[in-house]
Scaffold this motif. Structure first.
Motif, PDB file in Angstrom:
ATOM      1  N   MET A   1       0.865  -1.180  -0.031  1.00  0.00           N
ATOM      2  CA  MET A   1      -0.064  -0.103  -0.015  1.00  0.00           C
ATOM      3  C   MET A   1       0.788   1.249  -0.033  1.00  0.00           C
ATOM      4  O   MET A   1       1.873   1.341   0.381  1.00  0.00           O
ATOM      5  N   ASN A   2       0.393   2.364  -0.559  1.00  0.00           N
ATOM      6  CA  ASN A   2       1.017   3.538  -0.444  1.00  0.00           C
ATOM      7  C   ASN A   2      -0.013   4.747   0.181  1.00  0.00           C
ATOM      8  O   ASN A   2      -1.228   4.390   0.156  1.00  0.00           O
ATOM      9  N   TYR A   3       0.415   5.569   1.062  1.00  0.00           N
ATOM     10  CA  TYR A   3      -0.193   6.648   1.699  1.00  0.00           C
ATOM     11  C   TYR A   3       0.086   7.959   1.471  1.00  0.00           C
ATOM     12  O   TYR A   3       1.246   8.164   1.202  1.00  0.00           O
ATOM     13  N   THR A   4      -0.820   8.710   1.483  1.00  0.00           N
ATOM     14  CA  THR A   4      -0.709  10.014   1.608  1.00  0.00           C
ATOM     15  C   THR A   4      -1.128  10.730   3.271  1.00  0.00           C
ATOM     16  O   THR A   4      -2.062  10.049   3.347  1.00  0.00           O
ATOM     17  N   TYR A   5      -0.397  11.689   3.625  1.00  0.00           N
ATOM     18  CA  TYR A   5      -0.647  11.809   4.899  1.00  0.00           C
ATOM     19  C   TYR A   5      -0.389  13.091   5.392  1.00  0.00           C
ATOM     20  O   TYR A   5       0.328  14.034   4.564  1.00  0.00           O
ATOM     21  N   ILE A   6      -0.932  13.605   6.350  1.00  0.00           N
ATOM     22  CA  ILE A   6      -0.620  15.034   6.992  1.00  0.00           C
ATOM     23  C   ILE A   6      -0.298  14.798   8.418  1.00  0.00           C
ATOM     24  O   ILE A   6      -1.208  14.052   9.264  1.00  0.00           O
ATOM     25  N   LEU A   7       0.718  15.376   8.544  1.00  0.00           N
ATOM     26  CA  LEU A   7       1.237  15.596  10.064  1.00  0.00           C
ATOM     27  C   LEU A   7       0.988  16.836  10.862  1.00  0.00           C
ATOM     28  O   LEU A   7       0.965  17.878  10.054  1.00  0.00           O
ATOM     29  N   ARG A   8       0.581  16.736  12.072  1.00  0.00           N
ATOM     30  CA  ARG A   8       0.538  18.180  12.736  1.00  0.00           C
ATOM     31  C   ARG A   8       1.740  18.199  13.511  1.00  0.00           C
ATOM     32  O   ARG A   8       2.193  17.269  14.172  1.00  0.00           O
ATOM     33  N   CYS A   9       2.382  19.283  13.285  1.00  0.00           N
ATOM     34  CA  CYS A   9       3.993  19.608  13.734  1.00  0.00           C
ATOM     35  C   CYS A   9       3.583  20.272  15.360  1.00  0.00           C
ATOM     36  O   CYS A   9       2.538  20.587  15.614  1.00  0.00           O
ATOM     37  N   LYS A  10       4.768  20.340  15.894  1.00  0.00           N
ATOM     38  CA  LYS A  10       4.832  20.676  17.467  1.00  0.00           C
ATOM     39  C   LYS A  10       4.272  22.212  17.435  1.00  0.00           C
ATOM     40  O   LYS A  10       3.531  22.566  18.150  1.00  0.00           O
ATOM     41  N   ASP A  11       4.554  22.944  16.313  1.00  0.00           N
ATOM     42  CA  ASP A  11       4.282  24.423  16.257  1.00  0.00           C
ATOM     43  C   ASP A  11       2.984  24.633  15.570  1.00  0.00           C
ATOM     44  O   ASP A  11       2.548  25.765  15.494  1.00  0.00           O
ATOM     45  N   GLY A  12       2.137  23.552  15.519  1.00  0.00           N
ATOM     46  CA  GLY A  12       0.748  23.550  14.852  1.00  0.00           C
ATOM     47  C   GLY A  12       0.506  23.590  13.493  1.00  0.00           C
ATOM     48  O   GLY A  12      -0.449  23.633  12.831  1.00  0.00           O
ATOM     49  N   SER A  13       1.720  23.721  12.590  1.00  0.00           N
ATOM     50  CA  SER A  13       1.628  23.566  11.180  1.00  0.00           C
ATOM     51  C   SER A  13       1.387  22.468  10.861  1.00  0.00           C
ATOM     52  O   SER A  13       1.431  21.263  11.520  1.00  0.00           O
ATOM     53  N   LEU A  14       0.984  22.101   9.573  1.00  0.00           N
ATOM     54  CA  LEU A  14       0.731  20.769   8.882  1.00  0.00           C
ATOM     55  C   LEU A  14       1.777  20.651   7.827  1.00  0.00           C
ATOM     56  O   LEU A  14       2.236  21.371   7.092  1.00  0.00           O
ATOM     57  N   TYR A  15       2.151  19.285   7.799  1.00  0.00           N
ATOM     58  CA  TYR A  15       3.076  18.920   6.580  1.00  0.00           C
ATOM     59  C   TYR A  15       2.291  17.585   5.745  1.00  0.00           C
ATOM     60  O   TYR A  15       1.718  16.596   6.503  1.00  0.00           O
ATOM     61  N   THR A  16       2.584  17.885   4.511  1.00  0.00           N
ATOM     62  CA  THR A  16       2.021  16.509   3.833  1.00  0.00           C
ATOM     63  C   THR A  16       2.952  15.820   3.050  1.00  0.00           C
ATOM     64  O   THR A  16       3.950  16.663   2.556  1.00  0.00           O
ATOM     65  N   GLY A  17       2.884  14.662   3.110  1.00  0.00           N
ATOM     66  CA  GLY A  17       3.659  13.903   2.417  1.00  0.00           C
ATOM     67  C   GLY A  17       2.962  12.565   1.787  1.00  0.00           C
ATOM     68  O   GLY A  17       1.866  12.168   2.054  1.00  0.00           O
ATOM     69  N   TRP A  18       4.043  11.690   1.063  1.00  0.00           N
ATOM     70  CA  TRP A  18       3.504  10.207   0.922  1.00  0.00           C
ATOM     71  C   TRP A  18       4.470   9.159   1.255  1.00  0.00           C
ATOM     72  O   TRP A  18       5.707   9.671   1.404  1.00  0.00           O
ATOM     73  N   THR A  19       4.346   7.987   1.296  1.00  0.00           N
ATOM     74  CA  THR A  19       5.153   6.848   1.656  1.00  0.00           C
ATOM     75  C   THR A  19       4.467   5.700   1.509  1.00  0.00           C
ATOM     76  O   THR A  19       3.148   5.547   1.192  1.00  0.00           O
ATOM     77  N   ASN A  20       5.429   4.487   1.416  1.00  0.00           N
ATOM     78  CA  ASN A  20       4.701   3.021   1.252  1.00  0.00           C
ATOM     79  C   ASN A  20       4.877   2.460   2.655  1.00  0.00           C
ATOM     80  O   ASN A  20       4.346   1.400   2.818  1.00  0.00           O
ATOM     81  N   ASP A  21       5.082   3.064   3.770  1.00  0.00           N
ATOM     82  CA  ASP A  21       5.420   2.690   5.002  1.00  0.00           C
ATOM     83  C   ASP A  21       5.007   3.858   6.092  1.00  0.00           C
ATOM     84  O   ASP A  21       6.039   4.400   6.595  1.00  0.00           O
ATOM     85  N   LEU A  22       3.600   3.865   6.387  1.00  0.00           N
ATOM     86  CA  LEU A  22       3.385   4.803   7.036  1.00  0.00           C
ATOM     87  C   LEU A  22       3.873   4.949   8.502  1.00  0.00           C
ATOM     88  O   LEU A  22       4.370   5.901   9.167  1.00  0.00           O
ATOM     89  N   GLU A  23       3.971   3.946   9.184  1.00  0.00           N
ATOM     90  CA  GLU A  23       4.343   3.976  10.578  1.00  0.00           C
ATOM     91  C   GLU A  23       5.963   4.144  10.656  1.00  0.00           C
ATOM     92  O   GLU A  23       6.256   5.052  11.535  1.00  0.00           O
ATOM     93  N   LYS A  24       6.653   3.474   9.567  1.00  0.00           N
ATOM     94  CA  LYS A  24       8.143   3.825   9.732  1.00  0.00           C
ATOM     95  C   LYS A  24       8.299   5.333   9.279  1.00  0.00           C
ATOM     96  O   LYS A  24       9.368   5.835   9.875  1.00  0.00           O
ATOM     97  N   ARG A  25       7.471   6.040   8.276  1.00  0.00           N
ATOM     98  CA  ARG A  25       7.808   7.270   7.926  1.00  0.00           C
ATOM     99  C   ARG A  25       7.414   8.069   9.075  1.00  0.00           C
ATOM    100  O   ARG A  25       8.312   9.343   9.333  1.00  0.00           O
ATOM    101  N   VAL A  26       6.362   8.127   9.745  1.00  0.00           N
ATOM    102  CA  VAL A  26       6.090   8.758  10.923  1.00  0.00           C
ATOM    103  C   VAL A  26       7.293   8.882  12.068  1.00  0.00           C
ATOM    104  O   VAL A  26       7.884   9.971  12.678  1.00  0.00           O
ATOM    105  N   ALA A  27       7.743   7.659  12.115  1.00  0.00           N
ATOM    106  CA  ALA A  27       8.748   7.411  13.299  1.00  0.00           C
ATOM    107  C   ALA A  27      10.065   8.280  12.700  1.00  0.00           C
ATOM    108  O   ALA A  27      10.849   8.771  13.689  1.00  0.00           O
ATOM    109  N   CYS A  28      10.413   8.067  11.322  1.00  0.00           N
ATOM    110  CA  CYS A  28      11.499   8.904  10.826  1.00  0.00           C
ATOM    111  C   CYS A  28      11.233  10.389  10.989  1.00  0.00           C
ATOM    112  O   CYS A  28      12.375  10.886  11.370  1.00  0.00           O
TER     113      CYS A  28
END
Length: 81
Positions: A1-28
């Motif tokens: 599977m491939n994923y498009t994701y939005i992260l909420r950063c410490k400062d409240g900003s939003l970051y958008t990306g894509w990955t094929n391993d969601l858990e690993k990418r968030v950990a990175c």
């Protein structure tokens, strides 16, 4: 599977990306090895994601989301809670 994701950063900003391993990418991202943008804004939390069969679909959706306004991104996150 491939994923498009939005992260909420410490400062409240939003970051958008894509990955094929969601858990690993968030950990990175949280280890400071994700993207230059998130490195200075950790910790980050996964706020939203979508799943796709192909890399191309995920990348296309990332492009679409990155063109949304912050208000539209927040609405997308809220609609899918």
């Amino acid at each position: 599977m491939n994923y498009t994701y939005i992260l909420r950063c410490k400062d409240g900003s939003l970051y958008t990306g894509w990955t094929n391993d969601l858990e690993k990418r968030v950990a990175c991202h949280n280890a400071g090895k994700g993207a230059k943008y998130t490195k200075a804004r950790i910790p980050v939390e996964l706020a939203y994601y979508e799943s796709f069969q192909s890399k191309e679909e995920a990348m296309r959706r990332e492009w679409e989301i990155k063109r949304l306004t912050r208000k539209e991104k927040l609405a997308l996150i809220e609609e899918n809670r």
